[in-house]
Design a protein around this motif. Structure first.
Motif, PDB file in Angstrom:
ATOM      1  N   THR A  28      22.332  51.356  -6.040  1.00 24.78           N
ATOM      2  CA  THR A  28      23.189  51.314  -4.857  1.00 24.78           C
ATOM      3  C   THR A  28      22.435  50.802  -3.635  1.00 24.78           C
ATOM      4  OG1 THR A  28      22.756  53.673  -4.465  1.00 24.78           O
ATOM      5  CG2 THR A  28      24.770  53.089  -5.669  1.00 24.78           C
ATOM      6  N   ARG A  29      21.130  51.075  -3.551  1.00 24.58           N
ATOM      7  CA  ARG A  29      20.347  50.534  -2.437  1.00 24.58           C
ATOM      8  C   ARG A  29      20.287  49.010  -2.524  1.00 24.58           C
ATOM      9  NH1 ARG A  29      15.224  49.184  -2.601  1.00 24.58           N
ATOM     10  NH2 ARG A  29      14.813  50.512  -4.410  1.00 24.58           N
ATOM     11  N   ILE A  50      30.905  50.219 -11.085  1.00 30.35           N
ATOM     12  CA  ILE A  50      29.601  50.886 -11.172  1.00 30.35           C
ATOM     13  C   ILE A  50      29.728  52.033 -12.162  1.00 30.35           C
ATOM     14  CG2 ILE A  50      27.823  52.196  -9.942  1.00 30.35           C
ATOM     15  CD1 ILE A  50      28.584  50.819  -7.396  1.00 30.35           C
ATOM     16  N   ALA A  71      26.089  47.951 -12.947  1.00 32.41           N
ATOM     17  CA  ALA A  71      27.170  47.459 -12.095  1.00 32.41           C
ATOM     18  C   ALA A  71      27.576  46.066 -12.553  1.00 32.41           C
ATOM     19  CB  ALA A  71      26.734  47.420 -10.631  1.00 32.41           C
ATOM     20  N   ILE A 118      20.701  55.341 -10.141  1.00 33.09           N
ATOM     21  CA  ILE A 118      21.874  55.151  -9.286  1.00 33.09           C
ATOM     22  C   ILE A 118      21.446  54.866  -7.858  1.00 33.09           C
ATOM     23  CG2 ILE A 118      23.949  56.225  -8.333  1.00 33.09           C
ATOM     24  CD1 ILE A 118      24.245  57.783 -10.912  1.00 33.09           C
ATOM     25  N   ARG A 119      20.461  55.625  -7.373  1.00 33.58           N
ATOM     26  CA  ARG A 119      19.963  55.405  -6.013  1.00 33.58           C
ATOM     27  C   ARG A 119      19.348  54.017  -5.883  1.00 33.58           C
ATOM     28  NH1 ARG A 119      15.321  59.292  -3.772  1.00 33.58           N
ATOM     29  NH2 ARG A 119      14.023  57.833  -4.941  1.00 33.58           N
ATOM     30  N   LEU A 154      22.490  47.017  -4.108  1.00 37.08           N
ATOM     31  CA  LEU A 154      23.827  46.464  -3.873  1.00 37.08           C
ATOM     32  C   LEU A 154      24.206  46.552  -2.402  1.00 37.08           C
ATOM     33  CD1 LEU A 154      25.790  47.903  -6.953  1.00 37.08           C
ATOM     34  CD2 LEU A 154      24.753  45.633  -6.694  1.00 37.08           C
ATOM     35  N   GLY A 155      23.848  47.647  -1.750  1.00 32.49           N
ATOM     36  CA  GLY A 155      24.163  47.797  -0.339  1.00 32.49           C
ATOM     37  C   GLY A 155      23.473  46.766   0.530  1.00 32.49           C
TER      38      GLY A 155
END
Length: 467
Positions: free
Chosen positions: A239-240, A314, A333, A235-236, A242-243
């Protein structure tokens, strides 16, 4: 000659409007939900109903089988003269009605009622999308035949039954019948007005890349107390990545993403600025206030003429009630990109996957799931049918017709270009508050009435173009 006959046609449309409404209601009562196999017989009934109706005013109309729900092909007989030949497209299938409890009345029992602001509206599933829209064209053809005994140009009407489920069986149908469906250009009535009084022609549609990415790490879910801090957390990682798709100014950071993207012509941009689409008017009704796109672009550009990226969902780890201290083995995602003219969907998908892959740690793996690809569509601003239709709409509505871009995608328009070699004229009379795909779908009575009159005018104008 067609323009000399136009006023009697318009008068007939006004006099016969109650009958036009009754014919629309008959179609709206058919539960043609393409997504649910339980309604397959209703879809066939809708196709039969339309073919029989269109045949009553001189079209040779047939219900044709596809691998899914049937299509309708209806052809007018020519007058032996060299004149324009147009292909009109619509769809008879509708969205499911769930959640049913949010409807104010049964969705397949159409009614004319009052809107909160005093407008008269037609409420039913399919009232706007797309039965009401396609019937504006059908009724215009009926009026021309009733008054003059002939149509002002050659017309093929093509209506499908699977638009709401992706038209997966319709494209092969186009391929099989492409010689029979030859025309000078296509016309699509599945778009909107600018507002309730201002007509619009959609001159561009954004394309689409829909992708799915899955990050995998450990071979099982892990206890965060025992492994936290030492084991990779998908997840980390996800999300990194995607961010990082956006910078602080709202630009998409994928290398090469903006290659081929052009600015709007200055005169079009000037027209759009005058429309004064503001965050207060557009975002406030949905509880927001600050545009989230590129900060150096107008809100209307962000919505209509610039490419976008959105994370649509997600999934990862424990999402049930209570707590579970787990480091998941994988996270995924779904991401969509809306593209503009000049962007190649296949290249954009590859660029995105390269971007993700380069940022996955050595201890993780990445997988991608194939989904939709569709190119953007842009009309030639100097296309003669566009100018003719624009003037006809202006004459009917008494306000200058706007040329607008749509942030959405209508894949069939790209299919017409790729398979049949046809540009499409996109004229519709929907409004933003029509609740399409939602409970209490509606179509303004004015949109239906003046939509019929608009198509009657457009046919007269197109008939005077050289083939």
């Amino acid at each position: 000659m067609p323009h000399a006959q136009l006023q009697p046609v318009l008068d007939h449309i006004d006099a016969d409007f109650d009958n036009s409404l009754a014919r629309l209601f008959a179609l709206l009562r058919i539960k043609s939900i393409s997504a649910d196999p339980a309604f397959a017989a209703d879809c066939k009934a809708a196709a039969d109903h339309l073919a029989q109706d269109i045949a009553t005013f001189g079209f040779a109309a047939e219900v044709r089988p596809t691998a899914g729900h049937p299509a309708i092909v209806a052809k007018s007989s020519g007058n032996g003269k060299a004149r324009p030949h147009v292909l009109f497209y619509g769809h008879y299938d509708v969205q499911p009605v769930d959640p049913l409890n949010l409807w104010d009345r049964p969705p397949f029992e159409p009614v004319v009622t009052d809107h909160a602001d005093g407008r008269k509206i037609i409420v039913a599933r399919g009232a706007e999308d797309d039965k009401g829209q396609l019937m504006t064209f059908v009724e215009a053809c009926r009026a021309w035949k009733s008054v003059t005994g002939a149509l002002p140009l050659d017309i093929t009407i093509l209506i499908e039954g699977e638009e709401e489920v992706g038209s997966k069986n319709f494209v092969p149908f186009l391929e099989t019948n492409k010689d029979e469906l030859k025309a000078d250009f296509a016309m699509v009535c599945d778009t909107s007005m600018w507002d309730a009084d201002t007509p619009a022609i959609t001159t561009s549609l954004r394309g689409l890349v829909y992708d799915e990415v899955k990050i995998k790490a450990a071979n099982r879910d892990l206890h965060s107390g025992m492994f936290g801090g030492g084991a990779q957390n998908p997840i980390r990682v996800l999300t990194r990545i995607l961010g990082g798709l956006f910078d602080d100014n709202g630009h998409i950071t994928i290398p090469g993403f903006y290659d081929g993207v052009k600015d709007l012509p200055p005169d079009v941009l000037a027209q759009w600025k005058q429309l004064d689409l503001t965050p207060d008017s557009f975002l406030k009704p949905i509880g927001l206030s600050i545009p989230a796109g590129e900060k150096d672009r107008l809100l209307i550009e962000q919505l209509s003429s610039r490419p976008t990226c959105d994370v649509n969902g997600i999934v990862g780890g424990y999402i049930g009630e209570g707590s579970k201290t787990v480091i998941p083995a994988e996270a995924s995602a779904k991401i969509s990109f809306r593209l503009v003219e000049g962007q190649d969907p296949a290249k954009i998908r590859k660029a995105f996957r390269d971007y993700v892959t380069a940022r996955v740690p050595a201890d993780c793996k990445v997988e991608f799931g194939d989904h939709s690809l569709a190119p953007a569509i842009a009309l030639d601003w100097n296309m003669k049918p566009l100018a003719a239709a624009r003037q006809a709409l202006t004459d009917e509505w008494g306000k200058e017709t706007l040329l607008i871009g749509s942030g959405a995608s209508i894949p069939i328009v790209a299919d017409f270009k790729k398979t049949l070699g046809l540009d499409s004229l996109l004229v519709g009379f929907g409004l933003d508050d029509d609740n399409i795909h939602s409970p209490n779908e509606k179509y303004d009575l004015k949109s239906f009435h003046k939509g019929i009159r608009s198509w009657a005018r457009i046919l007269a104008s197109l008939a005077e173009l050289p083939r």
